[in-house]
Scaffold this motif. Structure first.
Motif, PDB file in Angstrom:
ATOM      1  N   GLU A 166     -19.201  11.718 -47.467  1.00  0.00           N
ATOM      2  CA  GLU A 166     -19.718  13.063 -47.667  1.00  0.00           C
ATOM      3  C   GLU A 166     -21.161  12.974 -48.147  1.00  0.00           C
ATOM      4  OE1 GLU A 166     -16.966  15.130 -50.204  1.00  0.00           O
ATOM      5  OE2 GLU A 166     -16.877  13.551 -51.692  1.00  0.00           O
ATOM      6  N   MET A 180     -14.468   5.740 -60.075  1.00  0.00           N
ATOM      7  CA  MET A 180     -13.373   6.597 -60.531  1.00  0.00           C
ATOM      8  C   MET A 180     -12.436   5.794 -61.427  1.00  0.00           C
ATOM      9  SD  MET A 180     -10.696   8.847 -58.274  1.00  0.00           S
ATOM     10  CE  MET A 180     -11.867   9.392 -57.042  1.00  0.00           C
ATOM     11  N   ALA A 228     -17.028  19.620 -60.810  1.00  0.00           N
ATOM     12  CA  ALA A 228     -15.731  19.005 -61.154  1.00  0.00           C
ATOM     13  C   ALA A 228     -15.961  17.555 -61.576  1.00  0.00           C
ATOM     14  CB  ALA A 228     -14.797  19.056 -59.956  1.00  0.00           C
TER      15      ALA A 228
HETATM   16  P1  ATP Z   1     -14.885  17.839 -55.035  1.00  0.00           P
HETATM   17  O1  ATP Z   1     -14.110  19.106 -54.926  1.00  0.00           O
HETATM   18  O2  ATP Z   1     -16.103  17.980 -55.886  1.00  0.00           O
HETATM   19  O3  ATP Z   1     -15.169  17.238 -53.692  1.00  0.00           O
HETATM   20  P2  ATP Z   1     -12.511  16.295 -55.245  1.00  0.00           P
HETATM   21  O4  ATP Z   1     -11.479  17.353 -55.397  1.00  0.00           O
HETATM   22  O5  ATP Z   1     -12.706  15.751 -53.889  1.00  0.00           O
HETATM   23  O6  ATP Z   1     -13.932  16.811 -55.811  1.00  0.00           O
HETATM   24  P3  ATP Z   1     -10.883  14.293 -56.528  1.00  0.00           P
HETATM   25  O7  ATP Z   1     -10.347  13.858 -55.206  1.00  0.00           O
HETATM   26  O8  ATP Z   1      -9.995  15.015 -57.456  1.00  0.00           O
HETATM   27  O9  ATP Z   1     -12.237  15.127 -56.288  1.00  0.00           O
HETATM   28  O10 ATP Z   1     -11.533  13.018 -57.230  1.00  0.00           O
HETATM   29  C1  ATP Z   1     -11.461  12.796 -58.643  1.00  0.00           C
HETATM   30  C2  ATP Z   1     -12.833  12.900 -59.279  1.00  0.00           C
HETATM   31  O11 ATP Z   1     -13.748  12.011 -58.637  1.00  0.00           O
HETATM   32  C3  ATP Z   1     -13.481  14.273 -59.145  1.00  0.00           C
HETATM   33  O12 ATP Z   1     -13.045  15.151 -60.142  1.00  0.00           O
HETATM   34  C4  ATP Z   1     -14.955  13.926 -59.303  1.00  0.00           C
HETATM   35  O13 ATP Z   1     -15.298  13.857 -60.675  1.00  0.00           O
HETATM   36  C5  ATP Z   1     -15.045  12.553 -58.684  1.00  0.00           C
HETATM   37  N1  ATP Z   1     -15.604  12.659 -57.318  1.00  0.00           N
HETATM   38  C6  ATP Z   1     -14.971  13.077 -56.191  1.00  0.00           C
HETATM   39  N2  ATP Z   1     -15.803  13.060 -55.142  1.00  0.00           N
HETATM   40  C7  ATP Z   1     -17.007  12.604 -55.615  1.00  0.00           C
HETATM   41  C8  ATP Z   1     -18.278  12.354 -55.025  1.00  0.00           C
HETATM   42  N3  ATP Z   1     -18.483  12.539 -53.720  1.00  0.00           N
HETATM   43  N4  ATP Z   1     -19.286  11.905 -55.808  1.00  0.00           N
HETATM   44  C9  ATP Z   1     -19.080  11.695 -57.139  1.00  0.00           C
HETATM   45  N5  ATP Z   1     -17.900  11.904 -57.753  1.00  0.00           N
HETATM   46  C10 ATP Z   1     -16.865  12.359 -57.005  1.00  0.00           C
END
Ligand code: ATP
Ligand code: ZN
Ligand code: MG
Length: 307
Positions: free
Chosen positions: A156, A169, A245
């Protein structure tokens, strides 16, 4: 549904300043070299999160690649095929390698000859832990707890300071009976204000859904929201009006129990939940809130991070 929205403070540093001071560009959107000062905070966050580790949790640190079959079996392809990155390589076939390199040297593309390997880039930290847990057999009276982490990749690309292609993560994962898992997830959500206070940031908790692919996927997303399966902890990073988030609290119900054949003592499919800390988003959020010079951060926050 917004459950807690205290007045959101002003940010100390704008995205442009954060990008310039914390990172060095690597000519790909969402991929950066990280400065020492930034990594110090990442390490501080790691130490802080370890103090929150659930009692008895088993620790695993996974590499940034995982087996392709594991991710396929986990159902990732059905939900998020657009985010997945696969490791491709030329292999050892002399003819293929020679042709590919020659094509590159003639101005063409060597990757046309590359073939998918058995590896994909880890899209989240928790996927490898479910088959490990399944190997242990029937889950006893207490839920299994894990503390896992990995570098993650999601396709992304973005120029925004809170969306990387490569990021870190950390997750706490619980596996057990449905009511235990629901309680685990809810307890962690209830701790969000404590975590925000420790980090000196303001936050909101909001219901969320994952960005499932396609029209069928949108229905899955609506199901997820309707059943309150995913919540996020939002913290101002780019702006106070649209917080980011930085953590998510996820119930997977019996999805991984079914995929990996995990059962509880009563013969029911195990439920699973994970609490994910977006390490890089949390780190950027700290700099955004407290400024680019860690020396100027509030003493209690520095103490919590051991900085
Ligand atoms: P978003 O809605 O912002 O795309 P997500 O729902 O895809 O987030 P999760 O799959 O729950 O995120 O991933 C857990 C955590 O990892 C998220 O809360 C966020 O803090 C972090 N995260 C997810 N995607 C990214 C990214 N592209 N860059 C940085 N951190 C990320
Ligand atoms: Zn997870
Ligand atoms: Mg996402």
């Amino acid at each position: 549904m917004t459950m807690a929205t205290p007045a959101l403070d002003k940010l100390a540093a704008a995205p442009e300043e954060l990008l310039a001071r914390l990172f060095t560009p690597m000519n790909v959107d969402g991929v950066y070299g990280r400065t020492g000062a930034y990594e110090d905070v990442v390490e501080g966050l790691g130490r802080y999160i370890s103090t929150l580790r659930p009692k008895g949790a088993e620790v695993f640190r996974f590499p940034p690649v995982v087996s392709r079959t594991l991710i396929e079996k986990s159902g990732y392809l059905k939900s998020f095929p657009h985010l997945l990155g696969c490791v491709c390589a030329l292999g050892t076939d002399v003819k293929r390698v020679t042709e590919a390199v020659a094509r590159y040297e003639a101005g063409g593309s060597w990757t046309d000859s590359a073939q998918a390997s058995e590896l994909v880039l880890a899209p989240a930290a928790c996927y490898p832990v479910y088959p490990i847990a399944a190997e242990r057999g029937v889950i006893g009276a207490e839920p299994l707890m894990f503390d896992v982490a990995s570098d993650c990749f999601r396709r992304e690309p973005s120029k925004e300071i809170d969306r990387f292609q490569s990021f870190r993560m950390r997750e706490f994962v619980a596996i057990g009976a449905p009511q235990q898992i629901q309680a685990f997830r809810d307890q962690w959500m209830a701790r969000a204000p404590e975590i925000a206070a420790d980090l000196g940031v303001t936050h909101a908790i909001d219901a969320a859904s994952d960005p499932f692919f396609g029209r069928e996927g949108q229905m899955v997303g609506r199901f997820q929201t309707a059943n309150a399966l995913k919540f996020e902890m939002l913290i101002p990073v780019r702006s106070t009006e649209k917080p980011t988030a930085c953590m998510s609290f996820n119930c997977h119900r019996d999805h991984f129990g079914e995929v990996w054949g995990m059962k509880t003592a009563d013969g029911e499919l195990a439920h699973t939940a994970c609490v994910a800390f977006g390490i890089d988003r949390l780190a950027v959020a700290l700099f955004a809130r407290h400024g680019v010079e860690v020396g100027g951060w509030p003493a209690p926050v520095r103490a919590k991070l051991g900085l």
